[in-house]
Design an enzyme around this catalytic site. Sequence first.
Site, PDB file in Angstrom:
ATOM      1  N   SER A  71       0.751  -1.170   0.047  1.00  0.00           N
ATOM      2  CA  SER A  71      -0.039  -0.022   0.039  1.00  0.00           C
ATOM      3  C   SER A  71       0.780   1.142   0.041  1.00  0.00           C
ATOM      4  O   SER A  71       1.956   1.143   0.523  1.00  0.00           O
ATOM      5  CB  SER A  71      -0.848  -0.232   1.254  1.00  0.00           C
ATOM      6  OG  SER A  71      -1.497   1.093   1.483  1.00  0.00           O
ATOM      7  N   THR A 125       0.307   3.518   1.641  1.00  0.00           N
ATOM      8  CA  THR A 125       0.468   3.928   3.338  1.00  0.00           C
ATOM      9  C   THR A 125       1.845   3.846   3.868  1.00  0.00           C
ATOM     10  O   THR A 125       2.309   4.596   4.719  1.00  0.00           O
ATOM     11  CB  THR A 125      -0.609   3.116   4.031  1.00  0.00           C
ATOM     12  OG1 THR A 125      -0.737   3.529   5.540  1.00  0.00           O
ATOM     13  CG2 THR A 125       0.111   1.530   4.455  1.00  0.00           C
ATOM     14  N   TYR A 141      -2.023  -1.488  11.116  1.00  0.00           N
ATOM     15  CA  TYR A 141      -2.286  -2.024   9.953  1.00  0.00           C
ATOM     16  C   TYR A 141      -1.354  -1.462   8.904  1.00  0.00           C
ATOM     17  O   TYR A 141      -0.627  -2.191   8.175  1.00  0.00           O
ATOM     18  CB  TYR A 141      -3.745  -1.296   9.187  1.00  0.00           C
ATOM     19  CG  TYR A 141      -3.748  -1.165   7.633  1.00  0.00           C
ATOM     20  CD1 TYR A 141      -3.901  -2.695   7.076  1.00  0.00           C
ATOM     21  CD2 TYR A 141      -3.380  -0.139   6.940  1.00  0.00           C
ATOM     22  CE1 TYR A 141      -3.980  -2.677   5.578  1.00  0.00           C
ATOM     23  CE2 TYR A 141      -3.318  -0.251   5.481  1.00  0.00           C
ATOM     24  CZ  TYR A 141      -3.383  -1.493   4.993  1.00  0.00           C
ATOM     25  OH  TYR A 141      -3.762  -1.561   3.657  1.00  0.00           O
ATOM     26  N   LYS A 189       1.861  -3.679   6.848  1.00  0.00           N
ATOM     27  CA  LYS A 189       2.462  -3.842   5.441  1.00  0.00           C
ATOM     28  C   LYS A 189       4.100  -3.563   5.383  1.00  0.00           C
ATOM     29  O   LYS A 189       4.424  -3.994   4.517  1.00  0.00           O
ATOM     30  CB  LYS A 189       1.491  -2.709   4.640  1.00  0.00           C
ATOM     31  CG  LYS A 189       0.240  -2.885   4.325  1.00  0.00           C
ATOM     32  CD  LYS A 189      -0.218  -4.010   3.535  1.00  0.00           C
ATOM     33  CE  LYS A 189      -1.513  -4.577   3.534  1.00  0.00           C
ATOM     34  NZ  LYS A 189      -1.750  -5.854   2.855  1.00  0.00           N
ATOM     35  N   TYR A 239      -0.472  -0.250  -3.948  1.00  0.00           N
ATOM     36  CA  TYR A 239      -1.660   0.332  -4.323  1.00  0.00           C
ATOM     37  C   TYR A 239      -1.893   1.645  -3.561  1.00  0.00           C
ATOM     38  O   TYR A 239      -1.713   1.941  -2.500  1.00  0.00           O
ATOM     39  CB  TYR A 239      -2.909  -0.539  -3.854  1.00  0.00           C
ATOM     40  CG  TYR A 239      -2.661  -2.115  -4.076  1.00  0.00           C
ATOM     41  CD1 TYR A 239      -2.084  -2.567  -5.055  1.00  0.00           C
ATOM     42  CD2 TYR A 239      -3.324  -2.838  -3.133  1.00  0.00           C
ATOM     43  CE1 TYR A 239      -1.983  -3.870  -5.501  1.00  0.00           C
ATOM     44  CE2 TYR A 239      -3.608  -4.136  -3.398  1.00  0.00           C
ATOM     45  CZ  TYR A 239      -2.677  -4.695  -4.126  1.00  0.00           C
ATOM     46  OH  TYR A 239      -2.658  -5.881  -4.404  1.00  0.00           O
ATOM     47  N   ARG A 258      -9.953  13.696  10.161  1.00  0.00           N
ATOM     48  CA  ARG A 258     -10.035  12.290  10.697  1.00  0.00           C
ATOM     49  C   ARG A 258      -8.573  11.980  11.338  1.00  0.00           C
ATOM     50  O   ARG A 258      -7.408  12.205  10.501  1.00  0.00           O
ATOM     51  CB  ARG A 258     -10.441  11.282   9.769  1.00  0.00           C
ATOM     52  CG  ARG A 258     -10.364   9.864  10.300  1.00  0.00           C
ATOM     53  CD  ARG A 258     -10.953   8.806   9.287  1.00  0.00           C
ATOM     54  NE  ARG A 258     -10.260   8.620   8.185  1.00  0.00           N
ATOM     55  CZ  ARG A 258     -10.703   7.866   7.045  1.00  0.00           C
ATOM     56  NH1 ARG A 258     -11.566   7.249   7.025  1.00  0.00           N
ATOM     57  NH2 ARG A 258      -9.752   7.695   6.136  1.00  0.00           N
ATOM     58  N   GLY A 262      -5.124  10.459  12.007  1.00  0.00           N
ATOM     59  CA  GLY A 262      -4.090   9.746  11.263  1.00  0.00           C
ATOM     60  C   GLY A 262      -4.240   9.798   9.674  1.00  0.00           C
ATOM     61  O   GLY A 262      -3.503   9.079   8.873  1.00  0.00           O
TER      62      GLY A 262
HETATM   63  C1  UD1 Z   1      -6.832   4.111   3.952  1.00  0.00           C
HETATM   64  C2  UD1 Z   1      -5.329   3.574   4.263  1.00  0.00           C
HETATM   65  C3  UD1 Z   1      -4.601   2.926   3.043  1.00  0.00           C
HETATM   66  C4  UD1 Z   1      -5.359   1.459   3.164  1.00  0.00           C
HETATM   67  C5  UD1 Z   1      -7.036   2.253   2.695  1.00  0.00           C
HETATM   68  C6  UD1 Z   1      -8.004   0.896   2.650  1.00  0.00           C
HETATM   69  C7  UD1 Z   1      -3.761   5.117   5.462  1.00  0.00           C
HETATM   70  C8  UD1 Z   1      -3.096   6.550   5.509  1.00  0.00           C
HETATM   71  N1  UD1 Z   1      -4.396   4.745   4.576  1.00  0.00           N
HETATM   72  O1  UD1 Z   1      -6.728   4.713   2.919  1.00  0.00           O
HETATM   73  O2  UD1 Z   1      -3.368   2.274   3.487  1.00  0.00           O
HETATM   74  O3  UD1 Z   1      -5.204   0.746   2.030  1.00  0.00           O
HETATM   75  O4  UD1 Z   1      -7.578   2.737   3.877  1.00  0.00           O
HETATM   76  O5  UD1 Z   1      -8.423   0.382   4.123  1.00  0.00           O
HETATM   77  O6  UD1 Z   1      -3.568   4.300   6.323  1.00  0.00           O
HETATM   78  N2  UD1 Z   1     -13.162  10.443   3.733  1.00  0.00           N
HETATM   79  C9  UD1 Z   1     -14.254  11.260   4.009  1.00  0.00           C
HETATM   80  N3  UD1 Z   1     -15.172  10.863   4.477  1.00  0.00           N
HETATM   81  C10 UD1 Z   1     -15.464   9.575   4.614  1.00  0.00           C
HETATM   82  C11 UD1 Z   1     -14.446   8.542   4.359  1.00  0.00           C
HETATM   83  C12 UD1 Z   1     -13.082   9.033   4.059  1.00  0.00           C
HETATM   84  O7  UD1 Z   1     -13.880  12.357   3.693  1.00  0.00           O
HETATM   85  O8  UD1 Z   1     -16.510   8.994   5.398  1.00  0.00           O
HETATM   86  C13 UD1 Z   1     -11.831  10.903   3.190  1.00  0.00           C
HETATM   87  C14 UD1 Z   1     -10.311  10.718   3.910  1.00  0.00           C
HETATM   88  O9  UD1 Z   1     -10.161  11.527   4.779  1.00  0.00           O
HETATM   89  C15 UD1 Z   1      -9.463  10.687   2.864  1.00  0.00           C
HETATM   90  C16 UD1 Z   1     -10.187  10.058   1.743  1.00  0.00           C
HETATM   91  O10 UD1 Z   1     -11.726  10.241   1.883  1.00  0.00           O
HETATM   92  O11 UD1 Z   1      -9.192  11.659   2.484  1.00  0.00           O
HETATM   93  C17 UD1 Z   1      -9.698   8.570   1.355  1.00  0.00           C
HETATM   94  O12 UD1 Z   1     -10.186   7.960   2.577  1.00  0.00           O
HETATM   95  P1  UD1 Z   1     -10.315   6.013   2.537  1.00  0.00           P
HETATM   96  O13 UD1 Z   1     -11.283   5.591   1.515  1.00  0.00           O
HETATM   97  O14 UD1 Z   1     -10.605   5.653   4.148  1.00  0.00           O
HETATM   98  O15 UD1 Z   1      -8.767   5.820   2.241  1.00  0.00           O
HETATM   99  P2  UD1 Z   1      -7.455   6.340   2.936  1.00  0.00           P
HETATM  100  O16 UD1 Z   1      -7.707   6.503   4.436  1.00  0.00           O
HETATM  101  O17 UD1 Z   1      -6.724   7.146   1.965  1.00  0.00           O
END
Ligand code: UD1
Length: 342
Positions: free
Chosen positions: A127, A129, A152, A156, A180, A298, A300
């Site tokens: 990832s 990440t 998590y 990785k 990814y 959020r 982290g």
């Molecule tokens: C996270 C993990 C990534 C993992 C992926 C799958 C980290 C930094 N990233 O990605 O490694 O593979 O999850 O589980 O650990 N958002 C909103 N509202 C929501 C949900 C998300 O605004 O209800 C925003 C988040 O703040 C982020 C973006 O959408 O900016 C994408 O979020 P998300 O789909 O959860 O993925 P990541 O956090 O990027």
Amino acid sequence: MQQRILVTGGAGYIGSHTVVELQQSGYEVVIIDDLSNSSDEVIDGIEQITGIRPAFEKADCTDLEAMKVILNKYPGIQGIIHFAASKAVGESVQKPLLYYRNNLVSLLNLLELMPVYQVKGIVFSSSCTVYGQPDILPVDEQAPIKQATSPYGNTKQICEEIIRDTIHAGAPFQSILLRYFNPIGAHPSALIGELPNGVPQNLIPFLTQTAIGIRKELSVFGDDYATPDGSCIRDYINVVDLAKAHVIAIDRMLQQRTESPLEIFNLGTGTGLSVLELIRAFERATGVNVPHRIVGRREGDIEQVWANPDHANRVLGWTAKESIEDTLRSAWKWQVKLNDKK
Ligand code: UD1
């Protein structure tokens, strides 16, 4: 003769899309999945798309004896694609040992068994990440690995290191690590896609559930980041495009075209999109409104990350082809299908 590939986590989101692409490229697939975050209906979906039912074994990859039984039952496995892992960032903070056990022990088992069964290569699901918040964007494979912000993410990083050390010690197999970015969307047939598990934590399943009325509104986590519109930026990659890269990686290892026994590739589009831009793109692509509200950040979250995919483009001959609009339409079609089934 067809070459046999083992896909751990093959009933999962990225795994199932990869099984389809492998079968359509002529590989015979054996799936191992414990169905902890998926369903055996996914196997039906794969069969409906490809006309071939993959062999399926319900098992936990941390169970070494069960793995041996399966490898004896399906002799001649040439390659492994290892998806099986726990992947919820928040849950990993609550249950670190579960994450370390699942994600590390399953990999250790596979690496120990590969030489015994003469398996030639393993593709590992990593990832972006591992980069944390990169200093330089777009981020390429040379960027430093930053301290993980969750168990998590740490699994990785540790898994990558375990593979690196094992290859370095002269293991008789090769490995390709695929990092990814943010996989989204579903198969265009809407026969497989991402299965929600409780309240979705990831953006797209939450967004499509809001658009269809299951959730009242989507929370946008922060609009005060140092980005043009203040919301976080990610590189959203179509899951079928992503799946295709795995077939290329397997071909490459089995045809001995790798440049070194361990290769690493970023899999992303090369384009960053903010949360607000993504919501607008979804509304444009589908004509469906997404009620949303800005809330606090959020914990982290990384501010912005998108890929430099040049290495994968050049060396693998792979590029992300699907447009964001088509990808978001596929996610929407899948959500509509899930609702119709209820
Ligand atoms: C996270 C993990 C990534 C993992 C992926 C799958 C980290 C930094 N990233 O990605 O490694 O593979 O999850 O589980 O650990 N958002 C909103 N509202 C929501 C949900 C998300 O605004 O209800 C925003 C988040 O703040 C982020 C973006 O959408 O900016 C994408 O979020 P998300 O789909 O959860 O993925 P990541 O956090 O990027």
